[in-house]
Scaffold this active site. Structure first.
Site, PDB file in Angstrom:
ATOM      1  CG  HIS A   1      37.708  52.362  35.956  1.00  9.99           C
ATOM      2  ND1 HIS A   1      37.257  53.076  34.867  1.00  9.99           N
ATOM      3  CD2 HIS A   1      37.249  51.090  35.793  1.00  9.99           C
ATOM      4  CE1 HIS A   1      36.547  52.262  34.076  1.00  9.99           C
ATOM      5  NE2 HIS A   1      36.535  51.059  34.611  1.00  9.99           N
TER       6      HIS A   1
ATOM      7  CG  ASP B 102      38.127  47.564  30.178  1.00 14.67           C
ATOM      8  OD1 ASP B 102      38.576  46.624  30.853  1.00 14.67           O
ATOM      9  OD2 ASP B 102      37.020  48.104  30.404  1.00 14.67           O
TER      10      ASP B 102
HETATM   11 ZN   LIG Z   1      36.080  47.221  31.912  1.00 20.66          ZN
END
Ligand SMILES: [Zn+2]
Length: 304
Positions: free
Chosen positions: A123, A159
């Site tokens: 992220h 993910d």
């Molecule tokens: Zn994640």
């Protein structure tokens, strides 16, 4: 096969009750301590260099992470992302692990590596730490591979959350293929199929409740053909295990065997185009039982 980790990655603490807890990495290392993983060559992850970070991160973010960690207590960089006393070193070792693995594979020491590190990375954008991530470990590693002369690097991210940071960093870089399966809609909100960058971004959103059949169809129908067409010389995996059915932060229904299957498929592509070179780095995964089972299945498939 190489296994990179470091004690500081166990000491990074994002705050009481935070799901991205040290117990996650304890569970991963416990799963990899069984006899079947005795052949793993365990290596202490080095610190990333500032030069390596600066290939993908703005100096403002690097300075923020280097100067924010407090002696005591916690400092928040965003509502989900905090640093404490050991967080800077953990972030340096996490990104350093992927760079060291890149060097080891390019130098022919081994064909496969797993980086058992935290904080996760996918992220973190060029200029923002967010979503439990400080530096984008896999992106730093991909940029290091390019700097070492690799011409095409693929990053596959399974993910359950979209790797908005990795997409942001390589948005205009056709030397890097970024391919992600993720639950959508879900944090951080990016990852629609229309987000294609310079034709090098492949997003395959999965609906809430999707299980192994939908995940494998996404790989067989989209991810694997795009990967083969790209013909990477090095394959990186953003290995989050939060699409597992037990995960408390998301609503997909994968099981450990789905991760084993996907890993075998990725290794097969790497054998055909990348001299078998695969580096996987831990991202999310918040059920300790799911992490133990899934990491064991994943690393076992990397070993084969
Ligand atoms: Zn994640």
């Amino acid at each position: 096969m190489l296994l990179y980790t470091h004690a500081s990655c166990l000491a990074h603490d994002a705050g009481p009750g935070h799901p991205e807890s040290p117990s996650r990495l304890h569970a991963v290392l416990e799963a990899l301590s069984s006899d079947r993983f005795s052949a793993l060559d365990r290596i202490e992850a080095p610190r990333v260099s500032r030069e390596q970070l600066a290939r993908v991160h703005a100096s403002g973010l690097i300075d923020e992470v280097f100067t924010s960690a407090p002696q005591d207590g916690y400092v928040r960089l965003d509502p989900d992302t905090a640093m404490s006393a050991h967080s800077l070193e953990a972030a340096q070792r996490a990104a350093g692990a992927v760079c060291a693995a890149v060097d080891a594979l390019i130098d022919g020491k081994c064909a496969r590596a797993f980086c058992a590190v935290r904080p996760p990375g996918h992220h973190a954008t060029r200029d923002t730490a967010m979503g439990f991530c400080l530096f984008n470990n896999v992106a730093v590693g991909a940029a290091h591979a390019l700097a070492r002369g690799i011409e095409r690097v693929a990053i596959v991210d399974f993910d359950v959350h979209h790797g908005n940071g990795t997409q942001d960093i390589f948005w205009n870089d056709p030397r890097v293929l970024y391919a992600s399966t993720h639950q959508w809609p879900l944090y951080p909100g990016t990852g629609r199929p229309e987000e294609t960058g310079a034709g090098n971004i492949v997003n395959v959103p999965l609906a809430r409740g999707a299980a192994g059949a939908e995940f494998r169809a996404a790989f067989n129908g989209i991810i694997l053909p795009r990967l083969r067409a790209f013909a990477p010389q090095l394959l990186l995996i953003s290995a989050g295990f939060d699409a597992h059915r037990l995960d408390p932060l998301a609503d997909l229904n994968l099981v450990a065997d789905d991760y084993a299957w996907a890993t075998r498929e990725l290794v097969a592509v790497a054998h055909d185009t990348a001299d078998g070179r695969v580096i996987s780095s831990l991202e999310g995964g918040y059920s300790l039982q799911a992490l133990r089972e899934s990491v064991a299945a994943h690393v076992n498939a990397l070993l084969d």
